[in-house]
Design a protein around this motif. Structure first.
Motif, PDB file in Angstrom:
ATOM      1  N   ALA A   1      11.643 -32.432  39.332  1.00  9.54           N
ATOM      2  CA  ALA A   1      12.790 -31.631  39.760  1.00  9.54           C
ATOM      3  C   ALA A   1      13.668 -32.439  40.704  1.00  9.54           C
ATOM      4  N   ARG A   2      14.960 -32.393  40.459  1.00  5.61           N
ATOM      5  CA  ARG A   2      15.890 -33.145  41.299  1.00  5.61           C
ATOM      6  C   ARG A   2      16.206 -32.408  42.584  1.00  5.61           C
ATOM      7  N   GLY A   3      16.097 -31.088  42.539  1.00  4.62           N
ATOM      8  CA  GLY A   3      16.347 -30.295  43.732  1.00  4.62           C
ATOM      9  C   GLY A   3      17.593 -29.443  43.653  1.00  4.62           C
ATOM     10  N   ASP A   4      18.426 -29.655  42.620  1.00 12.22           N
ATOM     11  CA  ASP A   4      19.628 -28.834  42.472  1.00 12.22           C
ATOM     12  C   ASP A   4      19.443 -27.785  41.374  1.00 12.22           C
ATOM     13  N   GLU A   5      18.236 -27.703  40.803  1.00 13.58           N
ATOM     14  CA  GLU A   5      17.960 -26.669  39.818  1.00 13.58           C
ATOM     15  C   GLU A   5      17.683 -25.333  40.517  1.00 13.58           C
ATOM     16  N   THR A   6      17.769 -24.257  39.780  1.00 11.91           N
ATOM     17  CA  THR A   6      17.401 -22.961  40.345  1.00 11.91           C
ATOM     18  C   THR A   6      15.883 -22.894  40.494  1.00 11.91           C
ATOM     19  N   LEU A   7      15.420 -22.016  41.374  1.00  9.25           N
ATOM     20  CA  LEU A   7      13.983 -21.858  41.567  1.00  9.25           C
ATOM     21  C   LEU A   7      13.298 -21.415  40.283  1.00  9.25           C
ATOM     22  N   GLU A   8      14.004 -20.603  39.510  1.00  8.34           N
ATOM     23  CA  GLU A   8      13.436 -20.127  38.247  1.00  8.34           C
ATOM     24  C   GLU A   8      13.172 -21.285  37.288  1.00  8.34           C
ATOM     25  N   ARG A   9      14.027 -22.299  37.320  1.00  8.40           N
ATOM     26  CA  ARG A   9      13.826 -23.455  36.450  1.00  8.40           C
ATOM     27  C   ARG A   9      12.641 -24.305  36.906  1.00  8.40           C
ATOM     28  N   ILE A  10      12.408 -24.326  38.207  1.00  5.94           N
ATOM     29  CA  ILE A  10      11.344 -25.164  38.748  1.00  5.94           C
ATOM     30  C   ILE A  10       9.983 -24.468  38.672  1.00  5.94           C
ATOM     31  N   TYR A  11       9.924 -23.230  39.167  1.00  2.00           N
ATOM     32  CA  TYR A  11       8.629 -22.540  39.291  1.00  2.00           C
ATOM     33  C   TYR A  11       8.403 -21.440  38.260  1.00  2.00           C
ATOM     34  N   SER A  12       9.437 -21.060  37.537  1.00  2.00           N
ATOM     35  CA  SER A  12       9.429 -19.994  36.532  1.00  2.00           C
ATOM     36  C   SER A  12       9.542 -18.626  37.191  1.00  2.00           C
ATOM     37  N   ARG A  13      10.275 -17.785  36.519  1.00  4.22           N
ATOM     38  CA  ARG A  13      10.514 -16.429  37.009  1.00  4.22           C
ATOM     39  C   ARG A  13       9.208 -15.645  37.141  1.00  4.22           C
ATOM     40  N   ASP A  14       8.242 -15.938  36.272  1.00  5.26           N
ATOM     41  CA  ASP A  14       6.979 -15.203  36.301  1.00  5.26           C
ATOM     42  C   ASP A  14       6.127 -15.557  37.516  1.00  5.26           C
TER      43      ASP A  14
ATOM     44  N   HIS B   1       7.962 -20.970  57.440  1.00  9.88           N
ATOM     45  CA  HIS B   1       8.438 -22.134  56.686  1.00  9.88           C
ATOM     46  C   HIS B   1       8.196 -23.445  57.432  1.00  9.88           C
ATOM     47  N   VAL B   2       6.983 -23.628  57.887  1.00 11.90           N
ATOM     48  CA  VAL B   2       6.606 -24.900  58.502  1.00 11.90           C
ATOM     49  C   VAL B   2       6.734 -26.030  57.481  1.00 11.90           C
ATOM     50  N   PHE B   3       6.318 -25.738  56.253  1.00 12.23           N
ATOM     51  CA  PHE B   3       6.443 -26.706  55.162  1.00 12.23           C
ATOM     52  C   PHE B   3       7.648 -26.285  54.320  1.00 12.23           C
ATOM     53  N   SER B   4       8.761 -26.949  54.540  1.00 14.06           N
ATOM     54  CA  SER B   4      10.019 -26.376  54.038  1.00 14.06           C
ATOM     55  C   SER B   4      11.003 -27.365  53.439  1.00 14.06           C
ATOM     56  N   PHE B   5      10.531 -28.513  52.977  1.00  8.87           N
ATOM     57  CA  PHE B   5      11.496 -29.504  52.494  1.00  8.87           C
ATOM     58  C   PHE B   5      11.281 -29.949  51.053  1.00  8.87           C
ATOM     59  N   ASN B   6      10.251 -29.453  50.402  1.00 11.02           N
ATOM     60  CA  ASN B   6       9.977 -29.877  49.032  1.00 11.02           C
ATOM     61  C   ASN B   6      10.201 -28.709  48.079  1.00 11.02           C
ATOM     62  N   ASN B   7      11.453 -28.549  47.635  1.00 11.60           N
ATOM     63  CA  ASN B   7      11.806 -27.456  46.716  1.00 11.60           C
ATOM     64  C   ASN B   7      11.254 -26.117  47.214  1.00 11.60           C
ATOM     65  N   ILE B   8      11.672 -25.763  48.407  1.00 13.33           N
ATOM     66  CA  ILE B   8      11.151 -24.571  49.074  1.00 13.33           C
ATOM     67  C   ILE B   8      11.579 -23.306  48.352  1.00 13.33           C
ATOM     68  N   PHE B   9      10.755 -22.272  48.457  1.00  8.62           N
ATOM     69  CA  PHE B   9      11.095 -20.963  47.915  1.00  8.62           C
ATOM     70  C   PHE B   9      10.923 -19.917  49.020  1.00  8.62           C
ATOM     71  N   PRO B  10      11.525 -18.736  48.869  1.00  5.12           N
ATOM     72  CA  PRO B  10      11.524 -17.728  49.935  1.00  5.12           C
ATOM     73  C   PRO B  10      10.187 -17.004  50.039  1.00  5.12           C
ATOM     74  N   THR B  11      10.057 -16.195  51.078  1.00  5.18           N
ATOM     75  CA  THR B  11       8.855 -15.385  51.259  1.00  5.18           C
ATOM     76  C   THR B  11       8.977 -14.032  50.558  1.00  5.18           C
ATOM     77  N   GLU B  12      10.108 -13.794  49.939  1.00 10.18           N
ATOM     78  CA  GLU B  12      10.296 -12.587  49.134  1.00 10.18           C
ATOM     79  C   GLU B  12      11.064 -12.952  47.871  1.00 10.18           C
ATOM     80  N   TYR B  13      10.611 -12.395  46.753  1.00  6.75           N
ATOM     81  CA  TYR B  13      11.316 -12.649  45.500  1.00  6.75           C
ATOM     82  C   TYR B  13      11.168 -11.426  44.597  1.00  6.75           C
ATOM     83  N   PRO B  14      12.287 -10.931  44.056  1.00  2.47           N
ATOM     84  CA  PRO B  14      13.667 -11.362  44.346  1.00  2.47           C
ATOM     85  C   PRO B  14      14.020 -11.096  45.814  1.00  2.47           C
ATOM     86  N   ALA B  15      14.919 -11.912  46.339  1.00  6.46           N
ATOM     87  CA  ALA B  15      15.322 -11.771  47.737  1.00  6.46           C
ATOM     88  C   ALA B  15      16.037 -10.446  47.944  1.00  6.46           C
ATOM     89  N   ASN B  16      15.757  -9.816  49.086  1.00  5.77           N
ATOM     90  CA  ASN B  16      16.422  -8.548  49.409  1.00  5.77           C
ATOM     91  C   ASN B  16      17.871  -8.779  49.793  1.00  5.77           C
TER      92      ASN B  16
END
Length: 372
Positions: free
Chosen positions: A328-341, A357-372
């Protein structure tokens, strides 16, 4: 008229003042540390192990601890810690977290995604010195440190009569490759590298060391097999090995098809699918190189790369575009990287194990999905 204060109210006001002064003093302490990080990290009170190295910019040790295979979108650091013991890895994570200084943990400095460039003026925690290989012949497992590369394990395993799937190159750290999947020449036979992972020793965001395996923290074991950089620091990993096949002899052949033979190319791929002992990788990984500061070439290369990626995406055969996590280059959507499922479960586990988010620099994702 003067109103007298009740003793309870006076005590409450006093307590509030003490809390305020305490918070201000704490803020001042952190500010002071950030201003003189060198003195703080090298203070004898830190009690680092004798084989732990603390280094700073302009030193050879710092360069060795932070050098990357690519300087594109590199993170920047004010200091580097190269721990010599597992206890010092824990100490480094706790110190950086308490001081609110961003940090990045690396094994052999082959990380790729551009999101790492979001780390500015942080601390590098370099685990490249954790080079150990412990082979258990009876259990058919191998335990390695985060500084061990794929190239390091080939000979010891071969001599013991074993093999293991790896990534596509011999120089990256095997654990780092595992955390993003691990796609290589044995994938068609043994699966991804993460499929061989049995257990890890993991330092989580709270600074605690945990044994993670199938019957102990199975949620973390699931999460780190693909999204591991977002959940902690792996100080060792144990893998299941496979018996050596064909005495270790492997045929590696290159087939070159000119453009006018594209139909023959795809027919050849269809034929190869009948042989599960063959790994094939259609296409190439183009490398684009330019001099530092040459923004014109950099922008042109980036545009060309996106164009090529779009072309491949439209012919990938997937109903929804996706990317292999390690690539992953990092400009893809999270769904493309980790999958919607996977994202709802990953977000829930992120909230449980790393809510800040102590570990927050490698294609980070939120603590809620979908985001509120």
């Amino acid at each position: 008229m003067v109103l007298s204060r009740s003793p309870a109210i006076s005590k409450w006001n006093t307590l509030l003042l003490l809390i305020c002064f305490s918070l201000l003093a704490g803020a001042a302490d952190v500010s002071g540390v950030n201003a003189d990080l060198r003195s703080f990290l090298t203070d004898p009170v830190r009690a680092w192990a004798a084989n732990t190295t603390i280094s700073f910019p302009s030193s050879t040790e710092f360069f060795d601890a932070t050098e990357r295979w690519t300087i594109f979108r590199s993170p920047t650091y004010r200091a580097a810690i190269s721990p010599g013991t597992e206890e010092d890895v824990i100490k480094a994570v706790k110190l950086a977290t308490s001081l609110k200084i961003p940090f990045l943990v690396t094994g052999h400095h082959h990380e790729y995604t551009t999101t790492l460039g979001n780390l500015r003026n942080g601390i590098a925690i370099d685990l490249s010195h954790f080079i150990f290989i412990e082979l258990d012949v009876a259990a058919e497992t191998v335990t390695i440190g985060p500084g061990v590369t794929a190239g390091d394990v080939f000979d010891p395993l071969y001599e013991a009569g074993f093999e293991i799937q790896t990534g596509s190159a011999s120089c990256p750290a095997l654990i780092g490759v595992t955390l993003g999947g691990g796609l290589g020449r044995f994938t068609g036979v043994h699966g991804l590298l993460l499929d061989a992972l049995v257990s890890v020793r993991l330092i989580t965001a709270d600074g605690k060391l945990r044994e993670v395996l199938k019957n102990k923290h199975p949620d973390l074991l699931w999460a780190i097999r693909g999204a591991g950089a977002n959940f902690g620091v792996v100080t060792s990993a144990t893998y299941k090995l496979s018996p050596l096949r064909n005495n270790g002899d492997i045929l590696n052949a290159d087939f070159i098809f000119p453009a006018e033979k594209s139909s023959g190319y795809f027919r050849a791929l269809e034929a190869l699918e009948r042989f599960n002992r063959i790994y094939y990788a259609p296409g190439r990984n183009p490398n684009m190189i330019w001099n530092k500061g040459d923004n014109v070439t950099a922008q042109a290369a980036s545009a060309l790369g996106r164009e090529l990626r779009d072309d491949l995406r439209f012919t990938s055969g997937y109903s929804e575009p996706s990317v292999f996590i390690n690539y992953a280059r990092g400009d893809e959507t999270l769904e493309r990287i980790y999958s919607r499922d996977n994202l709802p479960r990953l977000a829930s586990l992120k909230k449980k194990w790393d809510p800040n988010h102590v570990f927050s620099f490698n294609n980070i994702f939120p603590t809620e999905y979908p985001a509120n």
